[in-house]
Structure formats: C-alpha cells, structure tokens
Design a protein around this motif. Structure first.
Motif, PDB file in Angstrom:
ATOM      1  N   PRO A 209      33.488  19.540 -59.084  1.00 31.75           N
ATOM      2  CA  PRO A 209      34.900  19.565 -58.698  1.00 31.75           C
ATOM      3  C   PRO A 209      36.165  20.605 -59.717  1.00 31.75           C
ATOM      4  N   THR A 210      35.811  21.562 -60.122  1.00 31.41           N
ATOM      5  CA  THR A 210      35.931  22.740 -61.121  1.00 31.41           C
ATOM      6  C   THR A 210      35.055  24.033 -60.990  1.00 31.41           C
ATOM      7  N   ALA A 211      36.163  25.165 -61.025  1.00 30.59           N
ATOM      8  CA  ALA A 211      35.372  26.194 -60.851  1.00 30.59           C
ATOM      9  C   ALA A 211      34.290  26.950 -61.893  1.00 30.59           C
ATOM     10  N   ALA A 212      34.800  26.227 -63.854  1.00 36.15           N
ATOM     11  CA  ALA A 212      33.635  26.530 -64.568  1.00 36.15           C
ATOM     12  C   ALA A 212      32.812  25.976 -64.081  1.00 36.15           C
ATOM     13  N   GLY A 213      32.369  24.858 -63.264  1.00 36.72           N
ATOM     14  CA  GLY A 213      31.573  23.981 -62.877  1.00 36.72           C
ATOM     15  C   GLY A 213      30.585  25.128 -62.605  1.00 36.72           C
ATOM     16  N   LEU A 214      31.124  25.091 -61.297  1.00 30.91           N
ATOM     17  CA  LEU A 214      30.914  25.837 -60.163  1.00 30.91           C
ATOM     18  C   LEU A 214      29.878  27.170 -60.219  1.00 30.91           C
ATOM     19  N   ARG A 215      30.881  28.199 -61.481  1.00 30.98           N
ATOM     20  CA  ARG A 215      30.265  28.521 -62.266  1.00 30.98           C
ATOM     21  C   ARG A 215      28.569  28.835 -62.720  1.00 30.98           C
ATOM     22  N   ARG A 216      29.013  27.582 -63.585  1.00 33.09           N
ATOM     23  CA  ARG A 216      27.868  27.336 -64.123  1.00 33.09           C
ATOM     24  C   ARG A 216      26.696  27.588 -63.304  1.00 33.09           C
ATOM     25  N   ALA A 217      26.591  26.231 -62.726  1.00 33.35           N
ATOM     26  CA  ALA A 217      25.413  25.917 -62.300  1.00 33.35           C
ATOM     27  C   ALA A 217      25.688  26.765 -61.070  1.00 33.35           C
ATOM     28  N   GLY A 218      26.494  27.876 -60.340  1.00 37.26           N
ATOM     29  CA  GLY A 218      26.017  28.916 -59.577  1.00 37.26           C
ATOM     30  C   GLY A 218      25.166  30.111 -59.813  1.00 37.26           C
ATOM     31  N   PHE A 219      25.136  29.852 -61.698  1.00 36.74           N
ATOM     32  CA  PHE A 219      24.050  31.300 -62.122  1.00 36.74           C
ATOM     33  C   PHE A 219      23.252  30.248 -62.295  1.00 36.74           C
ATOM     34  N   TRP A 220      22.393  29.205 -62.395  1.00 31.73           N
ATOM     35  CA  TRP A 220      21.838  28.441 -62.677  1.00 31.73           C
ATOM     36  C   TRP A 220      20.680  28.405 -61.221  1.00 31.73           C
TER      37      TRP A 220
ATOM     38  N   MET B 256      40.456  29.839 -62.251  1.00 26.81           N
ATOM     39  CA  MET B 256      39.595  30.753 -61.357  1.00 26.81           C
ATOM     40  C   MET B 256      40.017  29.701 -60.057  1.00 26.81           C
ATOM     41  N   THR B 257      40.197  29.776 -58.674  1.00 25.43           N
ATOM     42  CA  THR B 257      40.137  28.760 -58.470  1.00 25.43           C
ATOM     43  C   THR B 257      38.406  28.545 -57.678  1.00 25.43           C
ATOM     44  N   ARG B 258      38.328  27.337 -57.200  1.00 28.07           N
ATOM     45  CA  ARG B 258      36.340  27.169 -56.606  1.00 28.07           C
ATOM     46  C   ARG B 258      35.949  28.621 -55.533  1.00 28.07           C
ATOM     47  N   LEU B 259      37.316  28.437 -54.591  1.00 25.24           N
ATOM     48  CA  LEU B 259      37.143  29.309 -53.430  1.00 25.24           C
ATOM     49  C   LEU B 259      36.382  30.824 -54.171  1.00 25.24           C
ATOM     50  N   PHE B 260      37.565  31.111 -54.689  1.00 23.24           N
ATOM     51  CA  PHE B 260      37.518  32.677 -55.476  1.00 23.24           C
ATOM     52  C   PHE B 260      36.239  32.613 -56.015  1.00 23.24           C
ATOM     53  N   THR B 261      36.013  31.501 -56.592  1.00 21.25           N
ATOM     54  CA  THR B 261      34.122  31.963 -57.457  1.00 21.25           C
ATOM     55  C   THR B 261      33.278  31.638 -56.673  1.00 21.25           C
ATOM     56  N   ALA B 262      32.978  30.436 -55.815  1.00 20.87           N
ATOM     57  CA  ALA B 262      32.361  30.856 -54.883  1.00 20.87           C
ATOM     58  C   ALA B 262      31.880  32.597 -53.795  1.00 20.87           C
ATOM     59  N   LEU B 263      32.842  32.309 -53.757  1.00 16.09           N
ATOM     60  CA  LEU B 263      33.088  34.579 -53.355  1.00 16.09           C
ATOM     61  C   LEU B 263      32.445  35.397 -54.652  1.00 16.09           C
ATOM     62  N   MET B 264      32.495  35.353 -55.524  1.00 14.38           N
ATOM     63  CA  MET B 264      32.429  35.805 -56.413  1.00 14.38           C
ATOM     64  C   MET B 264      31.328  35.761 -57.151  1.00 14.38           C
ATOM     65  N   LEU B 265      30.350  34.373 -56.672  1.00 15.61           N
ATOM     66  CA  LEU B 265      28.764  33.843 -57.230  1.00 15.61           C
ATOM     67  C   LEU B 265      27.981  34.719 -55.452  1.00 15.61           C
ATOM     68  N   THR B 266      29.096  34.493 -54.450  1.00 10.27           N
ATOM     69  CA  THR B 266      27.862  35.282 -53.839  1.00 10.27           C
ATOM     70  C   THR B 266      27.642  36.721 -53.875  1.00 10.27           C
ATOM     71  N   ALA B 267      28.892  37.077 -54.064  1.00 10.15           N
ATOM     72  CA  ALA B 267      28.983  39.109 -54.628  1.00 10.15           C
ATOM     73  C   ALA B 267      27.756  39.023 -55.868  1.00 10.15           C
TER      74      ALA B 267
ATOM     75  N   LEU C   1      20.892  21.784 -56.193  1.00 13.49           N
ATOM     76  CA  LEU C   1      21.833  21.789 -57.868  1.00 13.49           C
ATOM     77  C   LEU C   1      22.624  21.519 -57.868  1.00 13.49           C
ATOM     78  N   VAL C   2      23.244  22.477 -56.869  1.00 10.65           N
ATOM     79  CA  VAL C   2      24.917  22.206 -56.949  1.00 10.65           C
ATOM     80  C   VAL C   2      25.196  21.076 -56.944  1.00 10.65           C
ATOM     81  N   ILE C   3      24.368  20.043 -55.460  1.00  5.06           N
ATOM     82  CA  ILE C   3      24.970  18.878 -55.413  1.00  5.06           C
ATOM     83  C   ILE C   3      24.890  18.045 -56.564  1.00  5.06           C
ATOM     84  N   VAL C   4      23.938  18.427 -57.394  1.00  2.00           N
ATOM     85  CA  VAL C   4      23.238  17.271 -58.090  1.00  2.00           C
ATOM     86  C   VAL C   4      24.431  17.857 -59.078  1.00  2.00           C
ATOM     87  N   ALA C   5      25.085  18.361 -59.835  1.00  2.51           N
ATOM     88  CA  ALA C   5      25.847  19.340 -60.751  1.00  2.51           C
ATOM     89  C   ALA C   5      27.743  18.793 -59.956  1.00  2.51           C
TER      90      ALA C   5
END
Length: 173
Positions: A85-96, A1-12, A161-165
């Motif tokens: 740098p990764t979609a998985a890292g963004l997902r984790r940071a996004g949930f937090w 999953m790309t970071r852009l798609f992850t960002a869109l899903m997290l926003t939803a 949080l996301v910048i630190v992540a």
C-alpha cells in the motif's frame, strides 16, 4: 514518491544489481575455466582479443545478466506496486527481494558447480570445443546454467515476498 515510480526505480536497481552480480560471477567462473571464455564466451559476446581477459569476463557477465533485472523486476515490482500500500513499504520489500534473488542465484550457481564436481556430466550431453579443458568447461557451464535457474527461483521467491509484504501491511493498517 509514488508506488509506480518506486517500482520503476527498483527495476532499474535490479538491472544494476544483476549486472554487478554477472561481472563478479564471471570472475569466479573465469577462474574455474578460462577456456570457457577464450573458446566460447568471448566470441559469443564479441569481446576484443586485445582486452585483458578478466575485463572481458566481467563485460560478458554484465551483458549476460543485466536483463535478468528486467525479467525479475518487472513482475515482482509491478505486482508489488499493486499489493503493497505505500511506496516506503514497496521500497523496503523491494530491497529485500533484490537481496533474496541475488542470494538464491549465488547459491544455485555454487550448487551447480558442486554437482558438476561430485557427479560430472557424461560425455555427449553438452558441447565442448576441441582442445578445451572439458572438465573445467563443463563446471563453468554448470555454474552459468544453474545461475539462471536460481534467477527463476528468485523470481518466484520475490513474488512471494512482495505479496506477503502487501498482506502484512494491509493487516497492520
């Protein structure tokens, strides 16, 4: 999953979380001040008079809150997609980040109510309709105003949080 798609899903997801928070928050504030809804919010949000009041309050909360998921999610997850740098890292940071924003918003709302209980707003500062329970009406209003302040603080905290992540992930790589 790309970071852009992850960002869109997290926003939803943030929009859904904000809507659910709003529905629950407005159950609490309806309990504090039914007049706030019957004399103000139900008309403002065109809630039909034949709806059960608690359902109407929940729908007010959904309508008044879902868009905060966009306001907070777009910048937080947009920047997150750039720095994590990764979609998985963004997902984790996004949930937090979503959990942090919800927690700060709830804390701010409770603080607003507590401040209004301890130090009531003087007459003439906020509008209250004729015939309303003024004390309760102001308490519910304080909860709502403070919740939006909590959302603004959550936006800043989510960005941090996301910048630190992102920084941590790049250092670990």
């Amino acid at each position: 999953m790309t970071r852009l798609f992850t960002a869109l899903m997290l926003t939803a997801l943030a929009c859904v979380a904000a809507a659910v928070f709003g529905a629950l928050h407005d159950q609490v504030s309806y309990g504090v001040a039914p007049d706030y809804y019957h004399m103000f919010k139900f008309d403002q949000f065109a809630i039909p008079r034949d709806w059960p009041p608690r359902l109407g309050a929940a729908w007010v909360g959904v309508q008044a809150s879902w868009w905060m998921g966009l306001v907070i999610g777009v910048p937080v997850f947009g920047i997150g997609a750039l720095v994590v740098p990764t979609a998985a890292g963004l997902r984790r940071a996004g949930f937090w980040a979503i959990a942090l924003v919800l927690g700060l918003t709830a804390l701010a709302s409770a603080t607003g109510l507590l401040v209004e209980i301890i130090s009531p707003t003087p007459d003439g500062i906020w509008w209250t309709p004729d015939g309303a329970d003024v004390t309760a009406f102001r308490r519910a209003g304080a909860m709502h105003n403070a919740a939006y302040l909590g959302g603004a603080l959550g936006l800043l905290a989510g960005l941090v949080l996301v910048i630190v992540a992102g920084i941590r992930a790049r250092r670990a790589a």
